[in-house]
Enzyme design. Structure first.
Site, PDB file in Angstrom:
ATOM      1  N   LYS A  26       0.825  -1.196   0.000  1.00 24.75           N
ATOM      2  CA  LYS A  26       0.000   0.000   0.000  1.00 24.75           C
ATOM      3  C   LYS A  26       0.872   1.265   0.000  1.00 24.75           C
ATOM      4  CE  LYS A  26      -3.419  -0.249   2.976  1.00 24.75           C
ATOM      5  NZ  LYS A  26      -4.737  -0.491   2.369  1.00 24.75           N
ATOM      6  N   ARG A  96      -3.148   2.718   8.598  1.00 26.09           N
ATOM      7  CA  ARG A  96      -3.434   1.398   8.031  1.00 26.09           C
ATOM      8  C   ARG A  96      -2.151   0.566   7.987  1.00 26.09           C
ATOM      9  NH1 ARG A  96      -6.412   4.899   4.569  1.00 26.09           N
ATOM     10  NH2 ARG A  96      -8.644   4.374   4.462  1.00 26.09           N
ATOM     11  N   GLY A 105      -5.458 -11.230   9.343  1.00 19.87           N
ATOM     12  CA  GLY A 105      -5.019 -11.257  10.737  1.00 19.87           C
ATOM     13  C   GLY A 105      -4.341  -9.977  11.161  1.00 19.87           C
ATOM     14  N   MET A 107      -3.835  -5.895  11.782  1.00 23.43           N
ATOM     15  CA  MET A 107      -4.747  -4.925  12.358  1.00 23.43           C
ATOM     16  C   MET A 107      -5.501  -4.149  11.291  1.00 23.43           C
ATOM     17  SD  MET A 107      -4.113  -1.741  14.810  1.00 23.43           S
ATOM     18  CE  MET A 107      -4.357  -0.685  13.412  1.00 23.43           C
ATOM     19  N   ARG A 340      -5.167  -0.430  -7.037  1.00 23.14           N
ATOM     20  CA  ARG A 340      -4.631  -1.793  -6.987  1.00 23.14           C
ATOM     21  C   ARG A 340      -5.151  -2.542  -8.210  1.00 23.14           C
ATOM     22  NH1 ARG A 340      -8.436  -3.584  -1.855  1.00 23.14           N
ATOM     23  NH2 ARG A 340     -10.393  -2.991  -2.823  1.00 23.14           N
ATOM     24  N   HIS A 458     -14.441 -41.711  -6.625  1.00 19.64           N
ATOM     25  CA  HIS A 458     -14.801 -42.192  -7.954  1.00 19.64           C
ATOM     26  C   HIS A 458     -15.710 -41.196  -8.665  1.00 19.64           C
ATOM     27  CE1 HIS A 458     -17.392 -44.457 -10.774  1.00 19.64           C
ATOM     28  NE2 HIS A 458     -16.227 -44.994 -11.108  1.00 19.64           N
ATOM     29  N   SER A 764       5.101 -42.748 -15.538  1.00 18.77           N
ATOM     30  CA  SER A 764       4.010 -41.797 -15.387  1.00 18.77           C
ATOM     31  C   SER A 764       3.610 -41.813 -13.920  1.00 18.77           C
ATOM     32  CB  SER A 764       2.827 -42.192 -16.273  1.00 18.77           C
ATOM     33  OG  SER A 764       1.776 -41.274 -16.104  1.00 18.77           O
ATOM     34  N   CYS A 831      -0.005 -38.465 -14.427  1.00 17.77           N
ATOM     35  CA  CYS A 831      -1.376 -38.665 -14.874  1.00 17.77           C
ATOM     36  C   CYS A 831      -2.348 -38.683 -13.712  1.00 17.77           C
ATOM     37  CB  CYS A 831      -1.496 -39.939 -15.701  1.00 17.77           C
ATOM     38  SG  CYS A 831      -1.103 -41.428 -14.776  1.00 17.77           S
ATOM     39  N   TYR A 851       5.717 -34.192 -19.601  1.00 16.76           N
ATOM     40  CA  TYR A 851       4.338 -33.787 -19.843  1.00 16.76           C
ATOM     41  C   TYR A 851       3.485 -33.981 -18.598  1.00 16.76           C
ATOM     42  CZ  TYR A 851       3.143 -38.733 -20.167  1.00 16.76           C
ATOM     43  OH  TYR A 851       2.953 -40.060 -19.877  1.00 16.76           O
TER      44      TYR A 851
END
Lengths: 873, 873
Positions: A26, A96, A105, A107, A340, A458, A764, A831, A851
């Site tokens: 900020k 802030r 969490g 302030m 932002r 499943h 795999s 996979c 892959y």
């Protein structure tokens, strides 16, 4: 110690947007805007290093820090020509927190610092609005009492509620000045009573206390836990931003609003926002007054409107991203309070990224990095209409097992689902859980709801593969499949009743909610082309049918990474032959039954080879334990015993023999192939004969035979020998290339990957099972404790959704290294379900896999994630 | 190439017993004896290097090798003054293989080489026994045809059988000279027909062919598989021993015999053996004539007897171990054919080792290394009388799950078992499988037989802990618990019928077989004292009751390494309270039920602390899934529902909610403690309050609280916090030391041991579960494929019996290293079943564990194995 405090505002700004580590996000952005000449209310940022120093000093600010704060406060007073805590011309401040990374969490904000029984007079005079001044004072005491002095919020609310009740009013705004004065007094008494200390009337004391409270919150439990779980390390602390207050409620030339530099819903390049005149920021959010579209500001305050347009373009151009900004106009003077990156829908994210490339604002790399791969899911499935959804109340929240929206009539069994579909209805299949037997019912349904099972049950896995909406593990749903009832949220549904599922959120609704169709606009395609330029990982799909494979190819799949042959075992005549095989008492009987199954398998493979047209297909040999193919319901047992010319008792006896205490760790995978080599032989024949026939007919084929559940290289040798013998026999005289490889899914396989690689042509990773065994989590049973683990912070994420890189990932990495130590160019993929999850894809890229393979509907996500991983490298 | 052939015999011997790598075990020992002046028939050894050369040369002997063989053959002819293949004074040779390590699959012996149609005349003349000569010739052709030329054994047997049938005789010895001549002719025809080659009549050719056949067998499949599975590497090949034939059947001053230098059954230091006059070695074994005790030889051939005594003492003194030797006396001349370390019973092994130390023959280190730890089991349990056993036929062979013999009346359920025991009967509990519910029945029984479950099934583990005989996984037994019948080997047993189990072999017998009591002689104690001097590993026991703990202390346990608290949950009132807790719908209900359980737990712990008297006790918190505590049988469900004031339906509903697909990977271990912190709290209170009370009463206590199934350090932190809070509350003001540590049994725990060690004060490897998860083997289900794996050579040993060092061991080693990387002096032990298995104990020593823990009856085995591991280091 370095400089403690950095000033920002007009020409005196000391920081910039690169200084996030020191000034927080900020503070760095406020400094940046100030430097750009954007009219930001001036102020100063106390550095994160000061936070660290605060702890070194035993949780107090050093004299040096306080001295610098004083100096900067003076500078601020000068530049505003006002005095902090002054009775005639009071300067008010907001405080802030702001770390380099935003986190919960910390302030909250405290506004209106500097007000006290003296300075309020100045504010009344200056603003000419006594009610406004007293309300500001009331807010200060409440916020300060809560976040700085630790008096619980609800005590203040009680006082406020009592006052409203006494007055018989509904809104705060209806309270009179006297009421507000009285409330301020009561608030102060409350603080005295709870904390034993007075509310500080000295402005400087207020500022120092607020600053120390922000720093003190850095080490509160919630923030610490968040940092630990998110592995956020190396931060010095939080910064504190003290900034001059401006007010939008100072009359008819004052106002406040928010805007986006593009449309956050569609991504269209236009000025998008809303505002309220004579109002405070909270009023826009509170919904008491209806804000107006930003375009109408042009008529009211044309000069300020033009200034805003100029600013928004300048800021977007500067940050090269769509911005979400807040402004306040105080007595005709425009202030920008914040900028932002704007939150946006998936569609907007894609459109912004692609159009900004066209506009020359960003390059393709940036565009690819700009879109969150997880968000893409929204674009690939039918969704519940978000506006219509708001009008319905969720009856319960299960796991968001497969995204999208589904609306249909309830069916509790497969036959009914199929009949209802034939009759032209859309169907939602509702089951306690599903097994491979239910594939037909799932196929007939548009959505699946289960009471049991997790994200990789499943039902969930199959639904994702089919691209169907699924809500799983909705424990509170009482489903009686026999009676045909579903009890949920106090309602009892019967067969044929309408129900709506939101597979993206896990919510379930009564009745019908309209849905929106997936929109694969041209921008989506353009983004995918960009992603393909950068990614290094291949992307395959997990698919067992020509239909799924075609879908996956449309989404850009480069092959099949996992074809589960057992999924082909369930339909019609096949399942009968499969059961016949299982129930055969001897080898001859099994061979006879296998001979019946083979033509089906061969046809299935041939169809896949044709669709894939030369792209590789990794075919996994039979994997599940045989008892999965046997019926479970009494009536089915009787029927099937009849079909198979045996007695229900004999069938039950066989089932009891096949029963396993822990089927996950039982007689399955290659263990079946070892004890019943004839099964492997039949499957190899079906694969190679199909490949040969398709190749002869002129289509290129690329089969890769994958042996599952290897834990020991001897198992692979054993199975490979059978497969090679079949290949030799069937492929003689052809020039078909094929590979024989293995799943790495048993921890021991990873540990002995060097030995296994001597026999395997590819690996795999079956990270679903590898996760089950490495963590000792049965994915069918984790519903009993994993949600509580996540809630208590013992687990950050469900390890079946996001790869556990610390544990399971360690084994994966080890297996890659060991495997390539004996076979340098070993082809390696993944996979498991993780193959379509962005952070896991990035991991796969980092450790050098070739892959990833995922369900068809996640292929675009995997491609984008792979491109981002390559770009981050 | 080095020297190919080493001569041995009298003063020309070239090798010695250290040259096993080059000459093989047999050749080295023959050379050694020859050097000692022992009358060994002379001969020569063709080296293992020649075997390697044989393969390099394309499976033939090099010219150089053949030349050396010729030279040595000449030397032999000279020293014997005979000629190989000579028609008047023929030298005959035997050929035997002999590698450095003995292994199956190698070529068998060929005797009588050098005989042919010519040289037989010389043998007839020299021996004056035409029948003997023809029988020798027949044997040569048969052996040579079989092992050298590859004609299957049974073809020769057929010819022999036909001849005997034709003659109407029963034994070979009843065949006439003419018969034998005819058989030789037919044997030769057979060879010609099957191989297409003549039986070689040239003596030299016979020798070369036999030598090449030995070398050729080095690479046959059986030998290769054996070497691979046993990880035998680096051997060059086998050696070949060619040795002059001597005959014990050349008349009344000839004979043959075997003897041991001490009694192999008891270990007593005396001359033990038997012999036959005018006989061949085979006759002693064949059992046609009854051999005489060796002492009687003194009367017949006093000179040779004295020579034998002198030799046996000399050889034992030289080898410093009890020897098993063979001798032949040919026409009053004594020859020693072989010496090797004698096989002995456990009792003999212990006595020999201890007495040889007393005699100054060996030192204590050697004595400790001399006894096979596995063998000790024989000494610790009641055994079936080996002689009586021979008269009974085994009805079936299950797994030898817990050693010893058990004879008793069959009971099929716990109540009956308890009643029968009360009535004074000894009981054998027969069940399909057992669960913790059956503890009472097992306790009442002397032996347990189950149809299901492996070596680490519940029945097996508990029986070993109790030191009771158990045969598990006898799949062919059809047990109908309701009907009260056991069908096995064609017999139907009913309740009360007598049955005998051999837990050492897995055999089951009908009726009663006498048993022998365990004999823990003084020598056993002496050996243990020696072992304690050398071992570095601590040895603890797995015990849950004061009775087991006392037993273990008698065996020398130094603490409890695993006390399973859930074993205390099953008796009487406790199980009721446990079930009440499980069925409670809310926290209050659970707390009330836990308050009922606590006094029992506390009393149990107090009793253990008293028995252990300051020795450490590692107490594992509740581990099994809760559904294990619920009833399974319909009648029990009804009864328990009544007791708990609920309905059977409600109870079944709860059971169905608790049901798990894979309980092994389900809601158990610390996961219970996380979701039900009140259980951990109660257990911690019971432990620490018991410790405090016992300590106050003057007995030292050393509690170690162990959290099971940790996979993630966050779980340990969570549980530790609860335990520490209780400890603080309960132990305030005392000086009781305690530890909090964890099981390492989930693969992820091993992978993240560095993180876990930051929170743990000790690790204990639960290698049972670690094996299940690392290999993906459910120990309850492996019976379906592991036996076949072992049979097919895919697994060498059951990984639940012998630690899989390659896979699981890798994780164990990693966890030790990672754990000590963050906590240098971390105390680490093992409490899986492997803690009492010698090769696994050696592994534990090697990787630096502090202790092993095993069932009471394996404590001595673990101690001896630990000592041996330290000595081998």
């Amino acid at each position: 110690m370095n400089k403690h405090v950095y000033f920002f505002g007009a020409d005196k700004t000391e920081g910039n947007k690169e200084m996030k580590d020191l000034l927080g996000g900020k503070g760095a952005n406020l400094a940046e805007m100030a430097s750009l000449g954007i009219p930001v209310p001036p102020g100063f940022t106390i550095t994160t290093e000061t936070c660290a120093e605060f702890y070194e000093e035993g949780e107090k600010l050093s004299d040096a820090a306080i001295k610098e704060i004083d100096e900067n406060l003076e500078k601020l007073e000068e530049s505003m020509d006002m005095r902090f805590g002054d009775a005639t011309n009071p300067l008010l401040l907001s405080v802030r927190s702001g770390a380099a990374v935003s986190m919960p969490g910390m302030m909250d904000t405290v506004l209106n610092l500097g007000l006290n029984d003296e300075s309020i007079k100045g504010l009344i005079e200056k603003s000419g609005n006594e009610r406004f001044a007293w309300d500001s004072y009331r807010r200060l005491v409440q916020m300060f009492g809560d976040v700085v002095m630790g008096v619980e919020h609800h005590y203040f609310e009680q006082i406020l509620d009592t006052a409203k009740e006494t007055k018989g009013v509904k809104f705060d705004t209806e309270l009179s000045i006297e009421d507000l004065k009285e409330i301020v007094v009561k608030y102060k008494e409350l603080i005295k009573e709870k904390v034993g200390k007075e509310f500080p009337t000295d402005a400087k004391e207020q500022l120092i206390m607020a600053t120390e409270a922000v720093f003190g919150s850095w080490h509160n439990n919630r923030a610490k836990t968040y940092r630990r779980l998110n592995d956020i390390k190396g931060l010095k602390g939080t910064a504190v931003n003290a900034q001059v207050m401006v007010f939008g409620n100072m009359g008819e030339t004052s106002g406040t609003g928010v805007f986006f530099t593009r449309d956050p819903a569609t991504g269209e390049n236009l000025f998008y926002g809303e505002y309220l005149m004579n109002a405070q920021g909270e009023d826009v959010v509170a919904g008491i007054r209806t804000p107006k579209p930003i375009s109408t500001l042009k008529e009211i305050l044309p000069e300020q409107y033009d200034e805003l347009v100029e600013i928004y373009k300048k800021v977007e151009n500067h940050y090269k991203d769509m911005q979400d900004m807040e402004f306040t106009i105080q007595e005709a003077k425009l202030y920008i309070l914040q900028t932002r990156a704007g939150k946006r829908t998936a569609a907007a994210a894609v459109r912004c990224a692609v159009e900004m490339v066209d506009e020359g604002l960003i390059d393709e790399k940036t565009a690819v990095l700009r879109v969150d791969p997880n968000q893409l899911d929204q674009l690939l499935h039918k969704q519940l209409d978000p506006i219509a959804k708001k009008e319905h109340e969720s009856l319960g929240k299960g796991l968001p097992a497969s995204p999208g929206g589904a609306v249909g009539k309830i069916a509790f069994d497969n036959d009914t689902a199929v009949e209802m579909k034939k009759a032209g209805d859309t169907v939602v299949l509702v089951r306690n859980d599903t097994s491979p037997e239910d594939l037909i019912g799932m196929d007939a349904a548009v959505g699946i709801l289960t009471a049991k099972g997790g994200m990789t049950s499943h039902a969930a896995v199959v639904a994702r593969g089919m691209g169907k909406c699924c809500v799983s593990g909705l424990g509170e749903a009482k489903i009686n499949e026999k009676a045909g009832t579903l009890e949920l949220g106090g309602i009892t549904f019967k067969e044929g009743d309408y129900i709506t599922l939101d597979g993206t959120s896990g919510d379930v609704y009564e009745g019908k909610i309209p849905t929106t169709d997936p929109e694969l606009s041209g921008d989506f395609g353009k983004l995918m082309i960009m992603a393909d330029k950068f990614r290094k990982l291949g992307v395959r799909t997990n698919a067992d049918t020509p239909k799924d494979s075609e879908q996956a190819i449309k989404f850009g799949a480069e092959g099949i990474g996992l074809c589960r042959t057992e999924h082909m075992f369930f339909e019609g005549e096949r399942i009968k032959a499969v059961r016949e095989m299982i129930l055969s008492p001897d080898l001859d009987g099994r061979k006879k039954a296998l001979a019946k199954i083979k033509p089906f398998q061969k046809d299935d493979f041939a169809a896949l080879f044709k669709v894939m047209n030369g792209k590789p297909i990794t075919i996994r040999l039979l994997d599940p334990p045989l008892h999965e193919f046997l019926p479970r319901e009494e009536k089915d047992i009787i029927e099937i015993a009849g079909e198979l010319n045996t007695t229900p008792e004999a069938l039950k006896q066989k089932m009891s023999e096949l029963h396993e205490v822990n089927p996950m760790l039982g007689h399955r995978g290659c263990r079946l192939g070892v004890t019943y080599p004839e099964i492997t032989e039949m499957q190899a024949e079906a694969i190679f004969e199909a490949a040969r026939d398709v190749a002869e007919a002129g289509t290129e084929v690329c089969p890769e035979v994958m042996v599952p559940l290897i834990g020991n290289v001897e198992e692979l040798k054993n199975q490979k020998e059978i497969i090679l013998a079949v290949a030799k026999k069937v492929l003689e005289g052809t020039d078909i290339d094929y590979l024989i490889g293995t799943m790495i899914e048993v921890p021991r396989a990873a540990l002995t990957a060097d030995l296994i690689a001597e026999e395997a042509e590819f690996f795999s990773f079956g990270t679903n099972d590898l996760t089950q065994m490495t963590l000792g989590f049965s994915r069918d049973d984790v519903g009993k404790f994993v949600p509580e683990y996540v809630e208590k912070g013992l687990l950050e994420k469900d390890p079946f959704q996001v790869l556990d890189q610390t544990g399971v990932g360690q084994l994966v990495k080890m297996a890659v290294e060991k495997g390539r130590s004996t076979k340098e160019n070993l082809k390696i993929g993944i996979c498991g379900e993780h193959g379509g999850e962005p952070s896991s894809v990035e991991f796969c890229h980092r450790i050098g896999l070739n892959y990833v393979s995922c369900s068809p509907f996640r292929v675009p996500i995997a491609k984008l994630a792979a491109a981002q991983a390559a770009l981050k490298d």
